[in-house]
Motif scaffolding. Sequence first.
Motif, short mmCIF file in Angstrom:
data_model
loop_
_atom_site.label_atom_id
_atom_site.label_comp_id
_atom_site.label_asym_id
_atom_site.label_seq_id
_atom_site.Cartn_x
_atom_site.Cartn_y
_atom_site.Cartn_z
N ARG A 23 -2.36 3.80 -10.37
CA ARG A 23 -3.21 3.11 -11.14
C ARG A 23 -4.60 3.97 -11.32
O ARG A 23 -5.33 3.71 -12.32
CB ARG A 23 -3.51 1.65 -10.68
N SER A 24 -5.04 4.65 -10.14
CA SER A 24 -5.84 5.19 -9.90
C SER A 24 -6.16 6.30 -11.08
O SER A 24 -7.21 7.21 -11.15
CB SER A 24 -6.68 5.74 -8.54
N GLY A 25 -5.08 6.71 -11.90
CA GLY A 25 -5.08 7.93 -12.45
C GLY A 25 -4.66 9.32 -11.95
O GLY A 25 -4.43 10.41 -12.63
N THR A 26 -4.50 9.26 -10.48
CA THR A 26 -3.95 10.44 -9.81
C THR A 26 -2.55 10.59 -10.04
O THR A 26 -1.91 9.41 -10.08
CB THR A 26 -4.69 10.43 -8.12
N ILE A 27 -1.95 11.66 -9.74
CA ILE A 27 -0.54 12.10 -9.45
C ILE A 27 -0.31 12.19 -8.15
O ILE A 27 -0.77 12.78 -7.21
CB ILE A 27 -0.09 13.18 -10.30
N ALA A 28 0.85 11.37 -7.61
CA ALA A 28 1.36 11.46 -6.37
C ALA A 28 2.84 11.95 -6.18
O ALA A 28 3.53 11.69 -7.13
CB ALA A 28 1.41 10.06 -5.72
N ASP A 29 3.01 12.82 -5.25
CA ASP A 29 4.67 13.09 -4.91
C ASP A 29 5.17 12.17 -4.17
O ASP A 29 6.65 12.24 -4.26
CB ASP A 29 4.65 14.65 -4.62
N ILE A 30 4.61 11.12 -3.65
CA ILE A 30 5.25 10.15 -2.91
C ILE A 30 4.79 8.83 -3.51
O ILE A 30 3.51 8.61 -3.64
CB ILE A 30 5.03 10.07 -1.37
N TYR A 31 5.68 7.98 -3.63
CA TYR A 31 5.25 6.63 -4.11
C TYR A 31 5.94 5.56 -3.36
O TYR A 31 7.20 5.42 -3.02
CB TYR A 31 5.87 6.43 -5.85
N PHE A 32 5.41 4.48 -2.96
CA PHE A 32 5.84 3.21 -2.42
C PHE A 32 6.28 2.15 -3.32
O PHE A 32 5.13 1.76 -3.73
CB PHE A 32 4.97 2.85 -1.13
N ASP A 33 7.48 2.02 -3.80
CA ASP A 33 7.80 0.97 -4.54
C ASP A 33 7.72 -0.41 -3.89
O ASP A 33 8.85 -0.78 -3.19
CB ASP A 33 9.31 1.27 -5.07
N LYS A 34 6.54 -1.04 -4.19
CA LYS A 34 6.50 -2.48 -3.41
C LYS A 34 7.76 -3.41 -3.93
O LYS A 34 7.83 -4.31 -3.30
CB LYS A 34 5.23 -3.19 -3.93
N TYR A 35 8.20 -3.35 -5.13
CA TYR A 35 9.08 -4.28 -5.55
C TYR A 35 10.49 -4.03 -4.57
O TYR A 35 11.16 -4.91 -4.44
CB TYR A 35 9.49 -4.11 -6.94
N ARG A 36 10.76 -3.02 -4.12
CA ARG A 36 11.75 -2.73 -3.34
C ARG A 36 11.77 -3.54 -1.99
O ARG A 36 12.76 -3.77 -1.44
CB ARG A 36 12.35 -1.39 -2.96
N PHE A 37 10.61 -3.62 -1.28
CA PHE A 37 10.46 -4.60 -0.03
C PHE A 37 10.11 -6.05 -0.32
O PHE A 37 10.28 -6.84 0.32
CB PHE A 37 9.39 -3.73 0.95
N GLU A 38 9.62 -6.11 -1.53
CA GLU A 38 9.27 -7.48 -1.78
C GLU A 38 10.33 -8.49 -2.26
O GLU A 38 10.31 -9.49 -2.27
CB GLU A 38 8.10 -7.55 -2.97
N GLY A 39 11.24 -7.61 -2.74
CA GLY A 39 12.60 -8.34 -3.36
C GLY A 39 13.72 -8.56 -2.16
O GLY A 39 14.73 -9.12 -2.43
#
Length: 175
Positions: A23-39
């Motif tokens: 969202r900040s506009g930066t590119i990351a090589d690691i992403y934490f997919d919140k929907y996987r733990f929220e689900g």
Amino acid sequence: MTDATLAADLAAIATLRGSFLLRSGTIADIYFDKYRFEGDPALLRRLADAMLSLVPGETQVLAGLELGGVPIATAMSLASGVPAVFVRKQAKDYGTCLAVEGGDVSGKRMLLVEDVISTGGAIADAVPLVRAAGAQIIGVVCAIWRGEGEPRIAGVPELPVYPAFTRADLEGAAA
């Protein structure tokens, strides 16, 4: 259950590798997919319990930010009995036409609840909406602080940020 165990479990289910635009506009090589733990009900319950241990005692309302903060705030509310409300990105132009849904927050001490924070842009956007509803924001609790340095929101640096985990916690757990 230890925090290290929860961090490892979160990392195992939510860590993705690749190229991700944040969202900040930066590119990351690691992403934490919140929907996987929220689900995952069991994992969400454990995370909510860990986050509840960070909630200041004077908190009267938990405010889940659209969209990822909503299931976490709901789980925290169910576990603690502290009422929850939900903060939209903007007020709807139909129905109640409110940005803060779920009850009157005027004069209440509110803790914002978010999933993953990198810079806090969504928090900074939500603060004026919550203040316009009359709430006193006492801080922010998040599942994961993935930002650089000490947790803080650039747009509202006076708000304390209480992360359950940092990017380093999850990266260390995944190693």
